[in-house]
Scaffold this active site. Structure first.
Site, PDB file in Angstrom:
ATOM      1  N   GLU A  52      -3.833   5.690   1.457  1.00 38.62           N
ATOM      2  CA  GLU A  52      -3.829   4.268   1.763  1.00 38.62           C
ATOM      3  C   GLU A  52      -5.164   3.886   2.380  1.00 38.62           C
ATOM      4  OE1 GLU A  52      -0.563   2.518   3.841  1.00 38.62           O
ATOM      5  OE2 GLU A  52       0.834   4.040   3.111  1.00 38.62           O
ATOM      6  N   LYS A  98       0.815  -1.224   0.000  1.00 35.79           N
ATOM      7  CA  LYS A  98       0.000   0.000   0.000  1.00 35.79           C
ATOM      8  C   LYS A  98       0.843   1.267   0.000  1.00 35.79           C
ATOM      9  CE  LYS A  98      -2.300  -1.176   3.731  1.00 35.79           C
ATOM     10  NZ  LYS A  98      -2.011  -2.605   3.922  1.00 35.79           N
ATOM     11  N   THR A  99       1.815   1.328   0.894  1.00 38.96           N
ATOM     12  CA  THR A  99       2.614   2.551   1.017  1.00 38.96           C
ATOM     13  C   THR A  99       3.388   2.827  -0.263  1.00 38.96           C
ATOM     14  OG1 THR A  99       2.808   2.339   3.417  1.00 38.96           O
ATOM     15  CG2 THR A  99       4.464   3.676   2.307  1.00 38.96           C
TER      16      THR A  99
END
Length: 460
Positions: free
Chosen positions: A166, A122-123
């Site tokens: 996110e 995600k990051t």
């Protein structure tokens, strides 16, 4: 649920304002003209920065911080009912929202709310999308779960057209969001202290996709088992990415590595070559993260040259295969990997990085995850030449469930891999100083504070 009127700013108080996500949301509200106050257990660079932005920050937390002029209180999942400010707010009858609920409401003021979800990646993918939009001068507002050097932190307050964030599945936080574009990178067994099993996790991701409006877009990786399940009851547009060109609109061919382990590849759109993509971050897993970012960018109308510029200029976020320095000719890298799949991806990336032996200093994160995935952890870590284990980082957990790093050491040893376990970082550092040699690669790995080991060795 209390609904914020963004046309009429009020006084919002954050319990736990020093957290990386909470501080970012506070900055966005400050930019919208809200009065923002907050508290935390300790001062930090983030709280100091907020004070400079005009926020009222109190340290430590106390009931007296809940003053009569506060209109709404926001709190994180880490705040328990016995917290003095939480109790005072409840007793005063103040409206209260969770961090996720606030983030979801903030999304509604943006024309495009892009949510990046998945068990991992995600990051990095949020950062890739952000870098592309920045390269296109689209003035995005950004909320990312790590430090992105190009924006000098984890949050950027931009215009009201693009919001990139996110979307974390833990405690079903992402079900409070209001996206217009969803990205699902992968769906794996994790956070089993909250979810019952993988089917429970998949159900939550399905509910997440159902949050999309009819004119919304889902971008999903076809390498996910039965990926059609997540959108079969929705009317949204579906765009596929993945390793199989036959099932994926966006795929990759001719993957190659440079001397730093960074990939380049031929972009395939509908199984037809459409240029070469060069990445500035290592690992084949980032090829597929970048495909999702490309799909978002093209959906937003960006040209391939701008997309290439954004991806090539992205060199990673903190704690994602981040080179920290060297000691005695040993290269030190730090990585946030704390799930077996992430460990596998990181150690696979290391294979393409110039070195002799790979040392992995791993700090397991939470007792529940370690117990549930013990065999998977052992197998994944065995890809390193030598494994060194620290004590389990308890994080939010208080029950050790009868599990310890000694159990993981035993499982790794049974696979024939050299593995050591020490109770303190000081012992680990002394062992590494004595045994690591010139040309070795040392990776500190985990979501806790194991990065301190590498930093201590580099700074000795």
């Amino acid at each position: 649920m209390y609904k914020i009127d963004f046309n009429n700013p009020i006084h919002i108080h954050f319990i736990g304002i020093g957290g990386i996500s909470m501080s970012g949301l506070a900055k966005i509200l400050l930019s919208e003209g809200f009065t923002v106050s907050g508290s935390d257990a300790h001062s930090s660079a983030l709280t100091d920065e907020l004070i400079g932005d005009g926020c009222i920050v109190s340290v430590p937390q106390s009931a007296g911080n809940i003053t009569n002029d506060i209109d709404l209180v926001v709190y994180t999942a880490a705040i328990h009912p016995d917290n003095p400010e939480f109790k005072a707010a409840k007793e005063a009858g103040l409206p209260m929202l969770t961090r996720a609920e606030l983030l979801g409401q903030i999304m509604t003021i943006y024309k495009n709310a892009i949510n990046i979800a998945g068990t991992h990646g995600k990051t990095t993918t949020t950062s890739m999308v952000s870098e592309i939009l920045l390269a296109a001068n689209m003035d995005p507002t950004i909320s990312v779960g790590g430090i992105l050097n190009s924006i000098g932190g984890n949050t950027r307050v931009g215009g009201n057209k693009y919001f990139v964030a996110e979307a974390c599945e833990y405690t079903n936080s992402f079900l409070s969001f209001y996206p217009t574009i969803d990205v699902i990178l992968n769906v794996k067994a994790d956070h089993l202290d909250f979810f019952k099993d993988i089917d429970d996790i998949r159900h939550s991701f399905k509910l997440f996709t159902e949050k999309l409006p009819k004119d919304g877009t889902l971008i999903i990786n076809t390498d996910i088992d039965n990926y059609e399940y997540f959108y079969k009851d929705t009317d949204c547009e579906v765009i596929t990415v993945g390793s199989n060109p036959a099932t994926s609109r966006y795929s990759a061919a001719d993957i190659a590595y440079d001397s730093a382990g960074c990939c380049s590849y031929t972009l395939l759109i509908d199984n037809k070559p459409d240029g070469t993509i060069k990445l500035g971050v290592p690992g084949e897993h980032n090829v597929y993260n970048s495909l999702a970012a490309i799909a978002v960018a093209i959906k937003l109308g960006l040209d391939l040259e701008t997309i290439k510029k954004g991806l090539c200029g992205f060199s990673g976020t903190d704690r994602r295969f981040q080179k920290k320095g060297t000691f005695n000719g040993v290269t030190v890298v730090d990585d946030y990997a704390h799930h077996p799949d992430e460990i596998t991806a990181t150690l696979d990336s290391a294979k393409h990085f110039p070195h002799n032996r790979t040392w992995c200093v791993f700090q397991p994160h939470t007792y529940s995850r370690t117990k549930a995935l013990l065999g998977d952890f052992a197998k994944a870590l065995s890809a390193a030449d030598i494994v060194v284990l620290a004590d389990i980082y308890a994080a939010r957990e208080t029950d050790n469930l009868g599990i310890s790093s000694a159990d993981l050491q035993k499982a790794i040893g049974e696979l024939g891999k050299e593995c050591y376990y020490f109770h303190s970082f000081e012992e680990i550092e002394k062992f590494l100083l004595k045994n690591c040699i010139n040309g070795d690669l040392l990776i500190t790995m985990g979501a806790g504070d194991v990065y301190k080991v590498g930093e201590a060795l580099v700074n000795q």
